[in-house]
Design a protein around this motif. Structure first.
Motif, PDB file in Angstrom:
ATOM      1  N   GLY A   1      19.927 -19.146 -26.933  1.00  0.00           N
ATOM      2  CA  GLY A   1      18.940 -19.858 -27.703  1.00  0.00           C
ATOM      3  C   GLY A   1      17.858 -18.969 -28.783  1.00  0.00           C
TER       4      GLY A   1
ATOM      5  N   ALA B   1       9.963 -21.362 -21.651  1.00  0.00           N
ATOM      6  CA  ALA B   1      11.057 -21.084 -22.022  1.00  0.00           C
ATOM      7  C   ALA B   1      11.167 -19.620 -22.795  1.00  0.00           C
ATOM      8  CB  ALA B   1      11.209 -22.147 -22.908  1.00  0.00           C
TER       9      ALA B   1
ATOM     10  N   THR C   1      14.544 -22.624 -29.625  1.00  0.00           N
ATOM     11  CA  THR C   1      13.557 -23.244 -28.574  1.00  0.00           C
ATOM     12  C   THR C   1      12.111 -23.249 -29.370  1.00  0.00           C
ATOM     13  OG1 THR C   1      14.949 -22.000 -27.049  1.00  0.00           O
ATOM     14  CG2 THR C   1      12.452 -22.863 -26.492  1.00  0.00           C
TER      15      THR C   1
END
Length: 146
Positions: A33, A97, A143
């Motif tokens: 990502g 994240a 993300t």
């Protein structure tokens, strides 16, 4: 800094597949990502009295802003996204994240755009808690910011 080369690299990152695993890439680091490219890296300042460090830091911020002006022509004005809250929450045990968690450790803020592809594009100056080197970073991720 060659703005045309930096823009071309960012454009390539926007269309590139993300790595399946976290690790080094041909332009920096990446993982599921996200991709982070070092557009420019300074030397160290071990023999400096502090003046060169300040000059280099100001130059890297000016380079980020100049490149950001070109990206703003494409995607509109940047949002400035501070990462201090992400760093604080990480210190309290909350996991952010990627790439946001890693970036929060050494990039105080990012200039952030949403590209036509839906990916986020960001520019930031890595400072690693005052230690050399400085890096001008380009980040491309799918993300959402925390």
């Amino acid at each position: 800094m060659d703005i045309a080369n930096c823009l071309a690299l960012i454009e390539r990152l926007c269309g590139r597949e993300f790595p399946r695993e976290h690790g080094r890439t041909d332009v920096g680091t990446g993982g599921p990502g996200y991709l982070i490219a070092a557009l420019r890296t300074s030397g160290d300042f071990h023999e400096d009295d502090g003046t060169e460090r300040e000059t280099v830091e100001a130059q890297y911020e000016a380079d980020r802003d100049a490149l950001g002006e070109r990206l703003a022509e494409r995607w509109g004005p940047a949002d400035v996204f501070g990462l201090a809250g992400v760093l604080l929450r990480s210190a309290e045990g909350e996991e952010a994240a990627e790439p946001w968690g890693t970036l929060a450790a050494h990039v105080p803020d990012l200039h952030l755009w949403r590209a036509e592809s839906g990916r986020w594009v960001a520019l930031g100056v890595s400072r690693w808690d005052g230690e050399p080197p400085f890096q001008l970073l380009a980040v491309v991720t799918e993300t959402d910011p925390p």
